[in-house]
Design an enzyme around this catalytic site. Structure first.
Site, mmCIF file in Angstrom:
data_model
loop_
_atom_site.group_PDB
_atom_site.id
_atom_site.type_symbol
_atom_site.label_atom_id
_atom_site.label_comp_id
_atom_site.label_asym_id
_atom_site.label_seq_id
_atom_site.Cartn_x
_atom_site.Cartn_y
_atom_site.Cartn_z
ATOM 1 N N CYS A 113 29.832 20.969 7.064
ATOM 2 C CA CYS A 113 29.522 19.027 5.904
ATOM 3 C C CYS A 113 29.298 18.217 7.902
ATOM 4 O O CYS A 113 28.069 17.303 7.441
ATOM 5 C CB CYS A 113 30.401 18.583 5.515
ATOM 6 S SG CYS A 113 31.178 19.435 4.254
ATOM 7 N N HIS A 255 29.122 11.494 4.719
ATOM 8 C CA HIS A 255 29.550 12.528 3.886
ATOM 9 C C HIS A 255 30.014 12.037 2.502
ATOM 10 O O HIS A 255 30.817 11.922 2.318
ATOM 11 C CB HIS A 255 29.755 13.643 5.347
ATOM 12 C CG HIS A 255 30.487 15.418 3.728
ATOM 13 N ND1 HIS A 255 29.359 15.346 3.504
ATOM 14 C CD2 HIS A 255 31.628 15.206 3.941
ATOM 15 C CE1 HIS A 255 29.960 16.606 2.905
ATOM 16 N NE2 HIS A 255 30.806 16.429 3.250
ATOM 17 N N ASN A 285 30.474 17.134 -3.590
ATOM 18 C CA ASN A 285 30.076 17.879 -1.820
ATOM 19 C C ASN A 285 29.078 18.348 -1.759
ATOM 20 O O ASN A 285 29.635 19.910 -2.565
ATOM 21 C CB ASN A 285 31.996 17.836 -1.035
ATOM 22 C CG ASN A 285 31.766 17.787 0.166
ATOM 23 O OD1 ASN A 285 31.010 18.751 0.775
ATOM 24 N ND2 ASN A 285 32.977 18.009 0.688
#
Ligand code: ACO
Length: 343
Positions: A113, A255, A285
């Site tokens: 990520c 993020h 996500n």
């Protein structure tokens, strides 16, 4: 000396929506648990006719169209992903072909990520030196989930975000890529990842029988603790290196892991939540796509203004974590494709 400049941003979220209620028909979970623990209400899922390359190409084309930039003027096409089209060749080669970037060199990078910010930090010096690049973060994470593991299956979504980059001393004004930092700790590599399919754990008939072995594995509470501490720390370090303080930052772009992580980072950094962007409720996500999608959405919502400073922080598998400052000289053109198939 010139900097890298973001000339335009493209985003693509596939039209298929999976709501929490739809997940609760498939596994032992419910909307209340998911929303309380993660803030996620729904996520996008790529259709059977979509692949990492096709989703990447849509975001890439959106960025090119927004800037009215011809693909054959690109020097590089870079895709950052943990869910590639195939083992080899690079997903970026398929994207290069599909958008018609005949002169470009194409390569993939993988960093979990945090990978999109890491990729941006690797490639920005090339843009500053005069090259024209597309940096695309893409994930088809719903295709890598164990639908019997409710603790991971509810967290992830699909999408792609693309930055068209060039030098700040020629071409249009946009968002300047400022100072950034990234770091990794490979001693934590078994806590979060998709361990099977590579050379350490090849896919065999035995592995295929055990569904949980070739999908995402995560020790959630450990990830939570490290994500909050390390994103907050690296964000503060980047500010210090740039001799800036939080009052000089207009937006934190974290993020989009989940809302509880975003809220905890907000508290630890010590900034008002009104200056922290989140759309995790709708997109969940999306791994390497998360920062590009978030910035694409921020531009569409007209939240970004000339003169603003943005601080992005990210954390993910590896562990790897990164932070990046962006300085808005002008608001660049953008296109965020996120139409839905539901009414
Ligand atoms: N629905 C209902 N119950 C669930 C679900 C679900 N989807 N998932 C887990 N549970 C249950 C567990 O089985 C457990 O039950 P038990 O007590 O009977 O054993 C209970 O809920 C509590 O589980 P915990 O894991 O303690 O819940 P926690 O409060 O830690 O929340 C979560 C779990 C949301 C995964 C949290 O640990 C977290 O946010 N971790 C970070 C995960 C993340 O965002 N990862 C993304 C990749 S990394 C990154 O992007 C930063």
């Amino acid at each position: 000396m010139a900097d890298a400049m973001i000339w335009s941003i493209g985003g693509y979220a596939p039209p298929h929506i999976i709501t929490n209620d739809m997940l609760s028909e498939r596994m032992d979970t419910n909307d209340d648990w998911i929303q309380t623990r993660t803030g996620i209400r729904e996520r996008r899922s790529a259709g059977d006719d979509e692949t990492t390359a096709s989703v990447s190409s849509k975001a890439a084309q959106a960025a090119l169209d927004a800037a009215d930039f011809k693909a054959n003027n690109l020097d590089w096409v870079v895709v950052c992903t943990d869910t590639p089209e195939m083992w080899s060749p690079a997903t970026a080669c398929f994207v290069q072909e599909s958008i018609g970037a005949q002169r470009a060199s194409a390569i993939d990078l993988t960093g979990g990520c945090a990978g999109f910010l890491q990729t941006l930090q690797i490639m920005s010096p090339l843009a500053a030196a005069g090259k024209r690049l597309l940096v695309i973060g893409t994930e088809l994470l719903t295709h890598a989930l164990n639908w019997n593991d409710r603790s991971t299956a509810v967290l992830f979504g699909d999408g792609a975000g693309a930055f068209l980059l060039g030098p700040s001393d020629s071409g249009p004004k946009g968002i300047r890529v400022g100072p950034g930092l990234s770091q990794s700790d490979g001693s934590q590599s078994t806590i979060l990842g998709k361990p099977y399919g590579g050379t350490r754990h090849p896919i065999t008939a035995k592995v295929v029988e055990k569904e949980e072995t070739h999908t995402i594995h995560m020790e959630g509470p450990k990830v939570f603790k490290h994500a909050v501490a390390l994103m907050s720390d690296i964000g503060r370090r980047v500010l210090k290196e740039a001799a800036l303080n939080l009052e000089q930052i207009d937006w934190v772009v974290p993020h989009q892991a989940n809302q509880r992580i975003i809220d905890a980072v907000t508290r630890q950094i010590g900034i008002s939540s009104s200056r922290v962007f989140s759309h995790v409720a709708h997109f969940a996500n999306t791994g390497s796509a998360s920062i590009g999608l978030a910035m694409s959405d921020m531009l569409e919502q007209k939240l970004v203004k000339p003169g603003q400073r943005l601080l992005s922080v990210a954390f993910g598998a590896g562990f790897s974590w990164a932070s990046q400052l962006f300085f808005v000289d002008e608001v660049p053109p953008s296109q965020f494709i996120h139409s839905t198939l539901r009414a």
